[in-house]
Design a protein around this motif. Structure first.
Motif, PDB file in Angstrom:
ATOM      1  N   ARG A  49      -6.983 -43.412 -30.590  1.00 29.83           N
ATOM      2  CA  ARG A  49      -6.795 -43.448 -32.151  1.00 29.83           C
ATOM      3  C   ARG A  49      -5.636 -42.239 -32.728  1.00 29.83           C
ATOM      4  NH1 ARG A  49     -11.417 -45.664 -34.496  1.00 29.83           N
ATOM      5  NH2 ARG A  49     -10.187 -45.402 -36.542  1.00 29.83           N
ATOM      6  N   GLY A  50      -4.948 -41.683 -31.730  1.00 29.42           N
ATOM      7  CA  GLY A  50      -3.756 -40.968 -32.017  1.00 29.42           C
ATOM      8  C   GLY A  50      -3.769 -39.726 -32.376  1.00 29.42           C
ATOM      9  N   ARG A  51      -4.845 -39.178 -31.510  1.00 30.96           N
ATOM     10  CA  ARG A  51      -5.215 -37.783 -31.810  1.00 30.96           C
ATOM     11  C   ARG A  51      -4.822 -37.025 -30.273  1.00 30.96           C
ATOM     12  NH1 ARG A  51      -4.650 -39.390 -35.697  1.00 30.96           N
ATOM     13  NH2 ARG A  51      -6.040 -39.585 -37.537  1.00 30.96           N
ATOM     14  N   TYR A  52      -4.514 -35.838 -30.136  1.00 34.65           N
ATOM     15  CA  TYR A  52      -4.370 -34.994 -29.059  1.00 34.65           C
ATOM     16  C   TYR A  52      -5.557 -34.169 -29.165  1.00 34.65           C
ATOM     17  CZ  TYR A  52      -2.465 -31.408 -25.754  1.00 34.65           C
ATOM     18  OH  TYR A  52      -2.452 -30.687 -24.528  1.00 34.65           O
ATOM     19  N   VAL A  53      -6.553 -34.437 -28.199  1.00 33.29           N
ATOM     20  CA  VAL A  53      -7.711 -33.797 -28.106  1.00 33.29           C
ATOM     21  C   VAL A  53      -8.159 -32.725 -27.192  1.00 33.29           C
ATOM     22  CG1 VAL A  53     -10.413 -34.374 -27.895  1.00 33.29           C
ATOM     23  CG2 VAL A  53      -8.735 -35.970 -28.872  1.00 33.29           C
ATOM     24  N   ILE A  54      -8.490 -31.626 -27.616  1.00 35.67           N
ATOM     25  CA  ILE A  54      -8.911 -30.582 -26.522  1.00 35.67           C
ATOM     26  C   ILE A  54     -10.179 -30.070 -26.561  1.00 35.67           C
ATOM     27  CG2 ILE A  54      -8.115 -28.151 -26.122  1.00 35.67           C
ATOM     28  CD1 ILE A  54      -5.806 -28.681 -27.959  1.00 35.67           C
ATOM     29  N   ARG A  55     -10.879 -30.208 -25.428  1.00 31.19           N
ATOM     30  CA  ARG A  55     -12.148 -29.647 -25.275  1.00 31.19           C
ATOM     31  C   ARG A  55     -12.179 -28.422 -24.560  1.00 31.19           C
ATOM     32  NH1 ARG A  55     -15.613 -33.789 -21.240  1.00 31.19           N
ATOM     33  NH2 ARG A  55     -14.180 -33.584 -19.620  1.00 31.19           N
ATOM     34  N   TYR A  56     -13.057 -27.506 -24.710  1.00 30.16           N
ATOM     35  CA  TYR A  56     -13.015 -26.145 -23.770  1.00 30.16           C
ATOM     36  C   TYR A  56     -14.583 -25.533 -23.663  1.00 30.16           C
ATOM     37  CZ  TYR A  56     -13.269 -23.407 -28.037  1.00 30.16           C
ATOM     38  OH  TYR A  56     -13.746 -22.765 -29.319  1.00 30.16           O
ATOM     39  N   ASP A  57     -14.604 -24.743 -22.514  1.00 30.41           N
ATOM     40  CA  ASP A  57     -15.820 -23.917 -22.609  1.00 30.41           C
ATOM     41  C   ASP A  57     -15.667 -22.521 -23.261  1.00 30.41           C
ATOM     42  OD1 ASP A  57     -16.973 -25.578 -20.645  1.00 30.41           O
ATOM     43  OD2 ASP A  57     -15.780 -24.460 -18.880  1.00 30.41           O
ATOM     44  N   ASN A  58     -16.689 -22.503 -24.116  1.00 24.80           N
ATOM     45  CA  ASN A  58     -16.960 -21.414 -24.852  1.00 24.80           C
ATOM     46  C   ASN A  58     -17.098 -20.147 -23.596  1.00 24.80           C
ATOM     47  OD1 ASN A  58     -16.879 -21.704 -27.517  1.00 24.80           O
ATOM     48  ND2 ASN A  58     -18.724 -23.026 -27.268  1.00 24.80           N
ATOM     49  N   ARG A  59     -16.689 -18.893 -24.091  1.00 21.12           N
ATOM     50  CA  ARG A  59     -17.169 -17.746 -23.227  1.00 21.12           C
ATOM     51  C   ARG A  59     -18.435 -17.631 -22.967  1.00 21.12           C
ATOM     52  NH1 ARG A  59     -16.348 -12.159 -26.438  1.00 21.12           N
ATOM     53  NH2 ARG A  59     -14.493 -12.876 -26.877  1.00 21.12           N
ATOM     54  N   ASP A  60     -18.890 -17.267 -21.670  1.00 23.20           N
ATOM     55  CA  ASP A  60     -20.348 -17.163 -21.172  1.00 23.20           C
ATOM     56  C   ASP A  60     -20.749 -18.590 -20.937  1.00 23.20           C
ATOM     57  OD1 ASP A  60     -21.455 -14.851 -20.238  1.00 23.20           O
ATOM     58  OD2 ASP A  60     -21.629 -14.217 -22.313  1.00 23.20           O
ATOM     59  N   CYS A  61     -19.830 -19.567 -20.482  1.00 20.97           N
ATOM     60  CA  CYS A  61     -20.337 -20.939 -20.362  1.00 20.97           C
ATOM     61  C   CYS A  61     -19.299 -21.629 -19.342  1.00 20.97           C
ATOM     62  CB  CYS A  61     -20.601 -21.661 -21.662  1.00 20.97           C
ATOM     63  SG  CYS A  61     -21.694 -23.109 -21.329  1.00 20.97           S
ATOM     64  N   GLY A  62     -19.851 -22.477 -18.494  1.00 19.75           N
ATOM     65  CA  GLY A  62     -18.914 -23.191 -17.788  1.00 19.75           C
ATOM     66  C   GLY A  62     -18.005 -22.218 -16.820  1.00 19.75           C
ATOM     67  N   LEU A  63     -16.697 -22.658 -16.751  1.00 19.68           N
ATOM     68  CA  LEU A  63     -15.685 -21.933 -15.993  1.00 19.68           C
ATOM     69  C   LEU A  63     -14.941 -20.826 -16.727  1.00 19.68           C
ATOM     70  CD1 LEU A  63     -14.523 -25.047 -14.149  1.00 19.68           C
ATOM     71  CD2 LEU A  63     -16.109 -23.505 -13.351  1.00 19.68           C
ATOM     72  N   SER A  64     -15.382 -20.716 -18.163  1.00 20.12           N
ATOM     73  CA  SER A  64     -14.842 -19.492 -18.742  1.00 20.12           C
ATOM     74  C   SER A  64     -15.343 -18.162 -18.593  1.00 20.12           C
ATOM     75  CB  SER A  64     -14.715 -19.784 -20.360  1.00 20.12           C
ATOM     76  OG  SER A  64     -14.202 -20.955 -20.565  1.00 20.12           O
TER      77      SER A  64
END
Length: 293
Positions: A49-64
């Motif tokens: 729909r025309g958005r540049y989408v960024i998702r991320y792991d917060n600190r202390d979670c996932g690969l962060s």
């Protein structure tokens, strides 16, 4: 998956979707959940729909970055908070929501993005609010989804939801995945799906099993306090989304947020719990596109 340094202490894992020339939308996830909880199909649909989408792991979670050199004894922490021994509780937790907000802003800086639309769910909504409060010049719009204001009298969980949230979860893969079904207690009553919960749990376990970070994130939430006075002064265009089936953060949390922020729009969604069922994605994405247009 890219991992970037956002400060001398923290590196964040992230993923992006869409055209970097489109308006950037930063998706901030909640307590104990990896970026996977922003489903890839949801991110792609928003990007389409025309958005540049960024998702991320917060600190202390996932690969962060994790903070395992600061172990938190949850029993001792809860006892300190319950007894009103705030200095002892503060000493146990190495960071606050403001630090997590700085992480998200640091990610934008690392990606060369000066200003972005910020969308946060649950604890992610609290982090997103804090971004807008601490650095309003960098937040084009704020969307606070299934979240609250840090005031204890609003957005309270039901006893059943709280028991599941704080209850122990098996450490083995099979038990961990099976236990995810308990989260139906706060899911949409109409669309809640145990198979979907198990799939996310399995994917999360296989990607990065890190239960120790949950205690530190919880401490950051509890000890960061109320944002009520600051939200009254917020001048960032704000959309508040809350599901009427939410039993983990009662809809009063969203209503209170919208009441406090001047000019905020409140979208209460029937048949939505503390989740984002695929059946409701069109409504959510339409709302986000309209708000970030």
């Amino acid at each position: 998956m890219p991992i970037v340094d956002v400060s001398p202490e923290v590196s964040l894992a992230y993923e992006s979707f869409g055209d970097p020339e489109d308006p950037p939308v930063l998706l901030v996830m909640g307590f104990g959940a990896q970026l996977l909880a922003w489903h890839e199909d949801f991110c792609r649909a928003l990007a389409d729909r025309g958005r540049y989408v960024i998702r991320y792991d917060n600190r202390d979670c996932g690969l962060s970055t994790t903070f395992d050199d600061h172990p938190v004894d949850m029993g001792a922490f809860i006892a300190a908070v319950s007894s009103g021994d705030l200095p002892a509780a503060l000493a146990m937790v190495p960071y606050r929501l403001l630090d997590m907000a700085d992480d998200g802003l640091g990610l934008l800086t690392a990606l060369g993005i000066e200003r972005a639309h910020v969308v946060g769910a649950s604890m992610g909504g609290m982090i997103a609010q804090t971004m807008a409060l601490s650095s309003p010049e960098r937040v084009l719009t704020l969307t606070s989804m299934m979240s609250s204001t840090g005031e204890s009298e609003y957005g309270r969980p039901s006893p059943e939801a709280q028991a599941v949230l704080f209850g122990p979860r098996p450490g083995d893969r099979e038990g961990y995945v099976a236990a995810a079904e308990k989260e139906l207690v706060w899911a949409s009553k109409r669309y809640g799906d145990a198979a979907v919960l198990r799939e996310l749990a399995a994917d999360s376990y296989d990607r990065a099993y890190h239960p120790a970070g949950i205690g530190r994130q919880l401490g950051a939430m509890i000890l960061s306090g109320s944002r009520a006075d600051a939200l009254r002064e917020l001048r960032v265009p704000t959309l508040v989304i809350h599901g009427l089936d939410d039993t983990l953060i009662d809809p009063t949390g969203g209503k209170r947020t919208a009441d406090l922020v001047p000019g905020a729009e409140l979208l209460l969604i029937p048949d939505m719990g503390h989740d984002r069922p695929r059946e409701l994605w069109p409504k959510l994405i339409d709302a986000l596109v309209a708000h970030t247009g």
